[in-house]
Write a protein that holds these residues in place. Structure first.
Motif, PDB file in Angstrom:
ATOM      1  N   ILE A  13      53.418  35.890  60.611  1.00  0.00           N
ATOM      2  CA  ILE A  13      53.987  35.279  59.678  1.00  0.00           C
ATOM      3  C   ILE A  13      53.501  34.524  58.057  1.00  0.00           C
ATOM      4  O   ILE A  13      53.597  34.585  57.256  1.00  0.00           O
ATOM      5  CB  ILE A  13      55.387  34.053  59.730  1.00  0.00           C
ATOM      6  N   SER A  14      52.492  34.512  58.182  1.00  0.00           N
ATOM      7  CA  SER A  14      51.159  33.509  57.766  1.00  0.00           C
ATOM      8  C   SER A  14      49.708  34.119  57.428  1.00  0.00           C
ATOM      9  O   SER A  14      49.098  34.483  58.446  1.00  0.00           O
ATOM     10  CB  SER A  14      51.664  32.213  57.321  1.00  0.00           C
ATOM     11  N   LEU A  15      49.252  34.870  56.181  1.00  0.00           N
ATOM     12  CA  LEU A  15      47.835  35.210  56.676  1.00  0.00           C
ATOM     13  C   LEU A  15      46.972  34.648  55.915  1.00  0.00           C
ATOM     14  O   LEU A  15      47.221  33.819  55.053  1.00  0.00           O
ATOM     15  CB  LEU A  15      47.726  37.050  55.781  1.00  0.00           C
ATOM     16  N   ARG A  16      46.084  34.868  55.966  1.00  0.00           N
ATOM     17  CA  ARG A  16      44.368  34.227  55.606  1.00  0.00           C
ATOM     18  C   ARG A  16      43.797  34.613  56.825  1.00  0.00           C
ATOM     19  O   ARG A  16      43.777  34.556  57.535  1.00  0.00           O
ATOM     20  CB  ARG A  16      44.831  33.108  55.469  1.00  0.00           C
ATOM     21  N   GLY A  17      42.359  35.003  56.298  1.00  0.00           N
ATOM     22  CA  GLY A  17      41.175  34.563  56.465  1.00  0.00           C
ATOM     23  C   GLY A  17      40.379  35.990  56.129  1.00  0.00           C
ATOM     24  O   GLY A  17      39.232  36.408  57.314  1.00  0.00           O
ATOM     25  N   PHE A  18      40.200  36.477  55.679  1.00  0.00           N
ATOM     26  CA  PHE A  18      39.378  37.949  55.287  1.00  0.00           C
ATOM     27  C   PHE A  18      38.634  37.902  54.095  1.00  0.00           C
ATOM     28  O   PHE A  18      38.378  38.681  53.260  1.00  0.00           O
ATOM     29  CB  PHE A  18      40.757  38.644  54.705  1.00  0.00           C
ATOM     30  N   ALA A  19      38.798  36.782  53.271  1.00  0.00           N
ATOM     31  CA  ALA A  19      37.894  36.463  52.248  1.00  0.00           C
ATOM     32  C   ALA A  19      36.649  36.777  53.002  1.00  0.00           C
ATOM     33  O   ALA A  19      35.928  36.450  53.432  1.00  0.00           O
ATOM     34  CB  ALA A  19      37.951  35.023  52.180  1.00  0.00           C
ATOM     35  N   GLY A  20      35.445  37.568  52.025  1.00  0.00           N
ATOM     36  CA  GLY A  20      33.858  38.188  51.722  1.00  0.00           C
ATOM     37  C   GLY A  20      34.367  39.467  52.944  1.00  0.00           C
ATOM     38  O   GLY A  20      33.078  39.561  52.878  1.00  0.00           O
ATOM     39  N   ARG A  42      39.528  36.859  48.970  1.00  0.00           N
ATOM     40  CA  ARG A  42      39.452  36.319  48.288  1.00  0.00           C
ATOM     41  C   ARG A  42      37.876  37.576  49.062  1.00  0.00           C
ATOM     42  O   ARG A  42      36.994  37.773  49.832  1.00  0.00           O
ATOM     43  CB  ARG A  42      38.494  35.045  48.585  1.00  0.00           C
ATOM     44  N   GLU A  43      37.463  37.923  47.678  1.00  0.00           N
ATOM     45  CA  GLU A  43      36.002  38.854  47.368  1.00  0.00           C
ATOM     46  C   GLU A  43      36.150  40.126  48.120  1.00  0.00           C
ATOM     47  O   GLU A  43      34.869  40.407  48.572  1.00  0.00           O
ATOM     48  CB  GLU A  43      34.507  37.737  47.001  1.00  0.00           C
ATOM     49  N   CYS A  44      36.878  40.650  48.348  1.00  0.00           N
ATOM     50  CA  CYS A  44      36.621  41.798  49.167  1.00  0.00           C
ATOM     51  C   CYS A  44      36.232  43.145  48.281  1.00  0.00           C
ATOM     52  O   CYS A  44      37.714  43.472  47.482  1.00  0.00           O
ATOM     53  CB  CYS A  44      38.356  41.964  49.931  1.00  0.00           C
ATOM     54  N   GLU A  61      46.498  30.068  46.319  1.00  0.00           N
ATOM     55  CA  GLU A  61      44.895  29.706  45.922  1.00  0.00           C
ATOM     56  C   GLU A  61      44.217  30.920  45.578  1.00  0.00           C
ATOM     57  O   GLU A  61      44.043  31.125  46.691  1.00  0.00           O
ATOM     58  CB  GLU A  61      44.116  28.386  45.769  1.00  0.00           C
ATOM     59  N   ASP A  62      43.911  31.634  44.847  1.00  0.00           N
ATOM     60  CA  ASP A  62      42.811  32.779  44.883  1.00  0.00           C
ATOM     61  C   ASP A  62      42.528  33.297  45.901  1.00  0.00           C
ATOM     62  O   ASP A  62      41.862  34.213  46.157  1.00  0.00           O
ATOM     63  CB  ASP A  62      41.198  31.489  44.946  1.00  0.00           C
ATOM     64  N   VAL A  63      44.460  33.692  46.114  1.00  0.00           N
ATOM     65  CA  VAL A  63      44.176  35.243  47.444  1.00  0.00           C
ATOM     66  C   VAL A  63      43.440  36.240  47.039  1.00  0.00           C
ATOM     67  O   VAL A  63      42.515  36.852  47.428  1.00  0.00           O
ATOM     68  CB  VAL A  63      45.683  35.458  47.300  1.00  0.00           C
ATOM     69  N   PHE A  64      43.383  36.507  45.932  1.00  0.00           N
ATOM     70  CA  PHE A  64      42.642  37.948  45.822  1.00  0.00           C
ATOM     71  C   PHE A  64      41.789  37.972  44.746  1.00  0.00           C
ATOM     72  O   PHE A  64      41.272  38.257  44.268  1.00  0.00           O
ATOM     73  CB  PHE A  64      43.543  38.923  44.877  1.00  0.00           C
ATOM     74  N   GLY A  65      41.408  36.832  44.122  1.00  0.00           N
ATOM     75  CA  GLY A  65      39.679  36.286  42.636  1.00  0.00           C
ATOM     76  C   GLY A  65      38.911  36.803  43.327  1.00  0.00           C
ATOM     77  O   GLY A  65      38.429  37.292  44.959  1.00  0.00           O
ATOM     78  N   GLY A  66      38.302  37.524  42.912  1.00  0.00           N
ATOM     79  CA  GLY A  66      37.048  38.548  42.440  1.00  0.00           C
ATOM     80  C   GLY A  66      36.881  39.399  43.693  1.00  0.00           C
ATOM     81  O   GLY A  66      36.495  40.163  43.990  1.00  0.00           O
ATOM     82  N   CYS A  67      38.525  40.882  44.022  1.00  0.00           N
ATOM     83  CA  CYS A  67      39.070  41.249  44.453  1.00  0.00           C
ATOM     84  C   CYS A  67      38.756  42.482  42.763  1.00  0.00           C
ATOM     85  O   CYS A  67      39.731  42.703  42.280  1.00  0.00           O
ATOM     86  CB  CYS A  67      39.915  41.220  45.295  1.00  0.00           C
ATOM     87  N   SER A  68      37.086  43.204  42.987  1.00  0.00           N
ATOM     88  CA  SER A  68      36.879  43.418  41.550  1.00  0.00           C
ATOM     89  C   SER A  68      36.725  44.530  41.203  1.00  0.00           C
ATOM     90  O   SER A  68      37.061  45.690  40.320  1.00  0.00           O
ATOM     91  CB  SER A  68      35.809  42.660  40.820  1.00  0.00           C
ATOM     92  N   ASN A  69      37.731  45.797  41.843  1.00  0.00           N
ATOM     93  CA  ASN A  69      37.987  46.953  42.548  1.00  0.00           C
ATOM     94  C   ASN A  69      40.038  46.981  42.546  1.00  0.00           C
ATOM     95  O   ASN A  69      39.480  48.346  42.862  1.00  0.00           O
ATOM     96  CB  ASN A  69      36.854  47.764  43.541  1.00  0.00           C
ATOM     97  N   TYR A  88      42.367  36.091  39.696  1.00  0.00           N
ATOM     98  CA  TYR A  88      41.625  35.761  38.739  1.00  0.00           C
ATOM     99  C   TYR A  88      39.503  37.049  38.866  1.00  0.00           C
ATOM    100  O   TYR A  88      39.576  36.908  40.117  1.00  0.00           O
ATOM    101  CB  TYR A  88      40.600  34.603  39.428  1.00  0.00           C
ATOM    102  N   ASP A  89      39.917  37.629  38.160  1.00  0.00           N
ATOM    103  CA  ASP A  89      38.212  38.064  38.418  1.00  0.00           C
ATOM    104  C   ASP A  89      39.193  39.648  38.769  1.00  0.00           C
ATOM    105  O   ASP A  89      37.988  40.246  38.586  1.00  0.00           O
ATOM    106  CB  ASP A  89      36.743  37.812  37.887  1.00  0.00           C
ATOM    107  N   CYS A  90      39.851  39.880  38.328  1.00  0.00           N
ATOM    108  CA  CYS A  90      39.800  41.526  39.352  1.00  0.00           C
ATOM    109  C   CYS A  90      40.254  42.666  38.217  1.00  0.00           C
ATOM    110  O   CYS A  90      40.740  42.497  37.224  1.00  0.00           O
ATOM    111  CB  CYS A  90      41.780  41.264  40.008  1.00  0.00           C
ATOM    112  N   LYS A  91      38.876  42.696  37.713  1.00  0.00           N
ATOM    113  CA  LYS A  91      38.633  43.335  36.761  1.00  0.00           C
ATOM    114  C   LYS A  91      39.150  44.794  35.881  1.00  0.00           C
ATOM    115  O   LYS A  91      39.218  44.847  35.021  1.00  0.00           O
ATOM    116  CB  LYS A  91      36.262  42.910  36.136  1.00  0.00           C
ATOM    117  N   LYS A  92      39.114  44.863  37.405  1.00  0.00           N
ATOM    118  CA  LYS A  92      39.745  46.467  37.542  1.00  0.00           C
ATOM    119  C   LYS A  92      41.346  46.822  37.069  1.00  0.00           C
ATOM    120  O   LYS A  92      42.209  47.830  37.586  1.00  0.00           O
ATOM    121  CB  LYS A  92      39.625  47.422  38.264  1.00  0.00           C
ATOM    122  N   LEU A  93      42.280  45.765  37.622  1.00  0.00           N
ATOM    123  CA  LEU A  93      43.176  45.765  37.715  1.00  0.00           C
ATOM    124  C   LEU A  93      44.326  45.757  36.601  1.00  0.00           C
ATOM    125  O   LEU A  93      43.803  45.533  35.167  1.00  0.00           O
ATOM    126  CB  LEU A  93      43.663  44.382  37.555  1.00  0.00           C
TER     127      LEU A  93
END
Length: 161
Positions: A13-20, A42-44, A61-69, A88-93
């Protein structure tokens, strides 16, 4: 880490833990997940698209931050709040489809989304947070609802298109 695909069980029911997880390309989030907490993905950097099921009403906060693709995201129709730096910094969104239930989008949630061109903010938004769309260099059009009473500092700074 070489994790490329994740199928999350319906009991979660709650997600966290795939950063990097830089090789993660595909994730299936089941209906029933209610929260996606801070730094979850973050950063996937290999993640290109994701669908958030309608059971989700909060993204931290920062759930998809840095997912640049990350190019496309379908947000939950029940989503009420988007945390700061969430994309933040999802450059191709390219595409954002907001739920009409969203009443709060925190600071810098879409900062640095360089490919974003058009945004229709949901009607329930009354406050546009600090640096919300800063550095969105291709942003050409934003529809701001009539109910907005406050636009914070640097909300659109660096939008040079």
């Amino acid at each position: 880490m070489n994790l490329q695909q994740v199928n999350i069980p319906e009991s979660v029911i709650s997600l966290r833990g795939f950063a990097g997880c830089i090789k993660l390309k595909e994730i299936q989030i089941p209906y029933g997940v209610r929260r996606i907490d801070g730094d979850a993905f973050r950063e996937c950097i290999s993640l290109e698209q994701i669908e958030i099921p309608d059971s989700v009403n909060f993204m931290g906060e920062d759930v998809f931050g840095g997912c640049s693709n990350l190019k496309r995201i379908k947000l939950s129709n029940q989503l009420e709040e988007i945390g700061g730096n969430c994309f933040y910094d999802c450059k191709k969104l390219i595409t954002l489809d907001f739920s009409e239930n969203i009443n709060e989008i925190r600071a810098r949630a879409f900062g640095g989304c360089e490919s974003l061109e058009n945004v229709d903010l949901p009607d329930k938004i009354t406050h546009i947070g600090m640096e919300l769309f800063s550095k969105c260099i291709n942003l050409k059009k934003v529809n701001i609802p009539d109910g907005v009473t406050h636009i914070a500092s640097y909300a659109f700074s660096g939008c040079t298109a």
